[in-house]
Structure formats: C-alpha cells, structure tokens
Design a protein around this motif. Sequence first.
Motif, short mmCIF file in Angstrom:
data_model
loop_
_atom_site.label_atom_id
_atom_site.label_comp_id
_atom_site.label_asym_id
_atom_site.label_seq_id
_atom_site.Cartn_x
_atom_site.Cartn_y
_atom_site.Cartn_z
N PHE A 169 -5.17 -4.74 -2.83
CA PHE A 169 -3.91 -4.12 -2.47
C PHE A 169 -3.83 -3.83 -0.97
O PHE A 169 -4.85 -3.57 -0.32
N VAL A 170 -2.60 -3.87 -0.49
CA VAL A 170 -2.32 -3.62 0.93
C VAL A 170 -1.02 -2.83 1.02
O VAL A 170 -0.08 -3.10 0.26
N VAL A 171 -0.95 -1.87 1.92
CA VAL A 171 0.34 -1.32 2.32
C VAL A 171 0.86 -2.26 3.41
O VAL A 171 0.40 -2.24 4.55
N MET A 194 -1.05 -13.26 -0.38
CA MET A 194 -0.46 -11.98 -0.75
C MET A 194 0.98 -12.17 -1.19
O MET A 194 1.69 -13.01 -0.64
N LEU A 195 1.40 -11.39 -2.18
CA LEU A 195 2.81 -11.27 -2.55
C LEU A 195 3.25 -9.85 -2.23
O LEU A 195 2.47 -8.90 -2.32
N HIS A 196 4.54 -9.67 -1.89
CA HIS A 196 4.98 -8.43 -1.24
C HIS A 196 6.22 -7.86 -1.93
O HIS A 196 7.25 -8.53 -2.02
N LEU A 197 6.11 -6.60 -2.38
CA LEU A 197 7.22 -5.86 -2.98
C LEU A 197 7.58 -4.66 -2.11
O LEU A 197 6.87 -4.33 -1.16
N ASP A 198 8.65 -3.98 -2.50
CA ASP A 198 9.01 -2.71 -1.85
C ASP A 198 9.15 -1.63 -2.92
O ASP A 198 10.05 -0.80 -2.88
N GLN A 202 2.74 -3.72 -0.73
CA GLN A 202 3.89 -2.88 -0.99
C GLN A 202 4.40 -2.28 0.32
O GLN A 202 3.61 -1.90 1.18
N SER A 203 5.72 -2.19 0.45
CA SER A 203 6.31 -1.40 1.53
C SER A 203 6.33 0.06 1.10
O SER A 203 6.74 0.36 -0.03
N CYS A 204 5.89 0.94 1.98
CA CYS A 204 5.77 2.36 1.66
C CYS A 204 6.41 3.19 2.78
O CYS A 204 5.73 3.57 3.74
N TYR A 205 7.70 3.43 2.65
CA TYR A 205 8.44 4.24 3.61
C TYR A 205 8.95 5.50 2.91
O TYR A 205 9.55 5.40 1.83
#
Length: 423
Positions: A359-361, A299-303, A330-333
């Motif tokens: 996809f993952v949160v 996984m690669l991770h963005l915000d 993705q970060s989802c705040y």
Amino acid sequence: MLRQKLGWMGVVTLLPALAACGESSGAGAAGGGGAGQTASTGAETSTGSGAGGASGSTSGSGAGAGGASASTGGAGGTSASAGGAGGAGTGGSGGDGTPGAPQGFILGADISWVQEREAGGKVFRDIDPRTGALVEKDILEILKAHGFNWIRLRLFNDPTAVYADAAVDDDPYSREGFCDLEHTIEMARRVKRANMGFLLDFHYSDVWADPDDQHKPVAWTDLEGGALASAMREFTRDAIEQLSAAGARPDMVQIGNEIPQGLLWPDGFVTGQAFQGLGSLLKAGIQGVKDADDTITVMLHLDRCDDNAATRWWVDGVLGQGVKFDVLGQSCYTEYQGPPSGWKANFDDLVKRYPDLKFVVAEYSWEKRAANDLMFNLPDKRGLGTFIWEPTEWHERIFSPNGDIIESMIAPYDQMKVDYQGF
C-alpha cells in the motif's frame, strides 16, 4: 478530484527487482555501518557483509561495518562494491546503468509542475544550515536534503491536443507539451541522476484524469474494445522502453490516475458489478509494463482512502477480472477523504483482507506526519510510503510562491528522515 483541487486548470518489497539487463556504469557509493547493502546489475542480486573497505566502481553500494556485495547481470557482467564505515550506502543500479530505487521507506513527492515552472524562470531556495541564508539549489537536491527519496511524475498522451468534445476544456493543458513523453523523459533523467526512485503516473488522457474526468486522448477517440486496449498496451510499452533507453527507467508504474469509476470512458467505466471493460483495459496497460520490463512494480490508484466498502468493492471487482497488480495507492486528503482516523480504519482492514498487496498513500497534502506514520506502521512493511502532491505550489505546500523553502512545513520531513531509518 483534480478538477476539484485545481479549479483554474479545469481540470516495495520495495521492488521485486530493480535492475534491467545490460552493462552498468558509474561509481558505487561508500558503504556504511550495519548490514550489507544489496547491489544489482541485472536480474540477480546478492548481499554481503564483512569488515571495512572502499566502494567498488560499478553499480552497487557497499554497506555494513564494511561489507562486500556483488551481483551478476544476465548480459551485463559482474559488479561489486565493498562497504566502509559511516552512513548507509546508496542503492545499486539497473543493468543499463540506470540507478536503482533507494531501499527503505518511500518519502516521495509529485513535482510534475516543476519543469514547466523552471522553464518560466522559477528557481528554488533552501536554508543554508551554516548561515541561515536562503541559497538557490536544484529542487531535487533540496528535497533529498530533507529526506525525500522518490519522485512521481504524471504522463499525458498529448497535452497539446484540443478535444473536439465540448464537455472537455477547449484549451489544451499545455501548448508547450509539458508532461508529454519527451518532457517526462528529460525530467525523469534528472530524477535518476539524483539517485531517487521514480514512479511514473500514466493518466491515459491528454489532460487531467481524476474521478470525474477520464476522457480518451484525441488520438484514441474512435477506438473501442480490443483496438483501445491494444493502443493502451502499446503506448505503455513504448513509453517505458523510451524512458529506459534514455537511462530513466521507472521503478514503479501507476496504471491510471484516481480510477474508482474506471478510465478511458465510456469503455472502461464501472457501474455496479460491470468491471469487464475496466478489467480488460487494466490488463492491457499492465501487460504493456511487462512487455517493456517485467520487474517493474505496478500500482493502481483510488481516491477512497476513508471508504472501506467502496475500496473493497473496487479491488474485489478488478481481482475478479484477473487483474494482477502489486500496490494499491490511495489519495488521502482531509478536504475530500476526512480525518486520518478514517484512513487508518480502512488500511487496517485492507492489509488483512488482501495479503498479497502492498500500500501507498499516492497523494496527500495536509496531515503530513499522520499520513506517513500510517504507512510506516502497517505490519510487515506492507505500507511502502507516501507521495505528497505538488508540494511546490498546492495547498499545504512546503515552498513559498517564489520558491523559498518554508521552514515550518519542511520540519516534519527532517524529523521523519531520522525517525524512519531502519525501515
């Protein structure tokens, strides 16, 4: 993002294959009603169905209105299990005896602080459904009882190191070294013994890595170019090999933490269309995963959960460098990425635009049901699930400061545990 979130700190498929080669051990769980459950003890899996029976004594778990399943590992021999009546059986195990990740929708939690808090004397308590009293239990037992099935753990290179760079905090993150490899192996073994999935989050830094902070670890300060990429590849490979040898093989690996502007600055910093440095480093980290175990999901991770243009710019940029990965997190705040309506618009486009990605949160806190429903309802099970960030002590936590479960905060997970069956 972590500096913003933590001011005082300064800061798949479910998986294409879950097994490593070798001999499996441990008892298979009793199977349940419905279709046969896959078991695995090596590179191959098979699923059976049928009528009734007890579970076998190796890695897999039967399911079905019965249902036998069997698999043969490359070097690990053969395992089998037969389903019985009742609830669904648990997932199979890797060929090294490491339990495989649970099948189905991911209800995950990042609890990387727990180990340090427990060392300081903190305990956790759940509500006994029979008496209503609070009862002390292991944190993993509590989370599993409320539907959680995966755990995410962060890994720092050397959290006891002190940076010479004045731009970084003078104090080390942890003089005891929590979140280093040794401590992470210990915690990951607990996760595996609980038969939960394990996501390993490489920060590639001695302290927090986030969109504003992507510092090289002290040991790599003077490395650049190919030497830096080689160090990243070797660190990744070695960590996974040590975890696997200890019976704590990661089921998914995250290369970098919130990296919209790249990682290991300045080498991996992204500006404009200059993705070459980041691409080289990402490929090195991913190759380190594959060197250790080429079946692990990456996984690669963005915000940028609410920003479709920025997400597309980044994904197109790394794909253009030949970077191959399986999952975009993705970060989802709501505090940083706005309301769930913006998250949905972004994911709705991404799922069509990138048909080979899932996809993952990867982080959230507020809007618990909305975040999970968003992933659950992506077409073709392309949304694998979610990981709530530090639910024991941050923002809309599900535990009180003294470790007691908060009934109103855990209630959505009790309901999702029911609603998401059959994913």
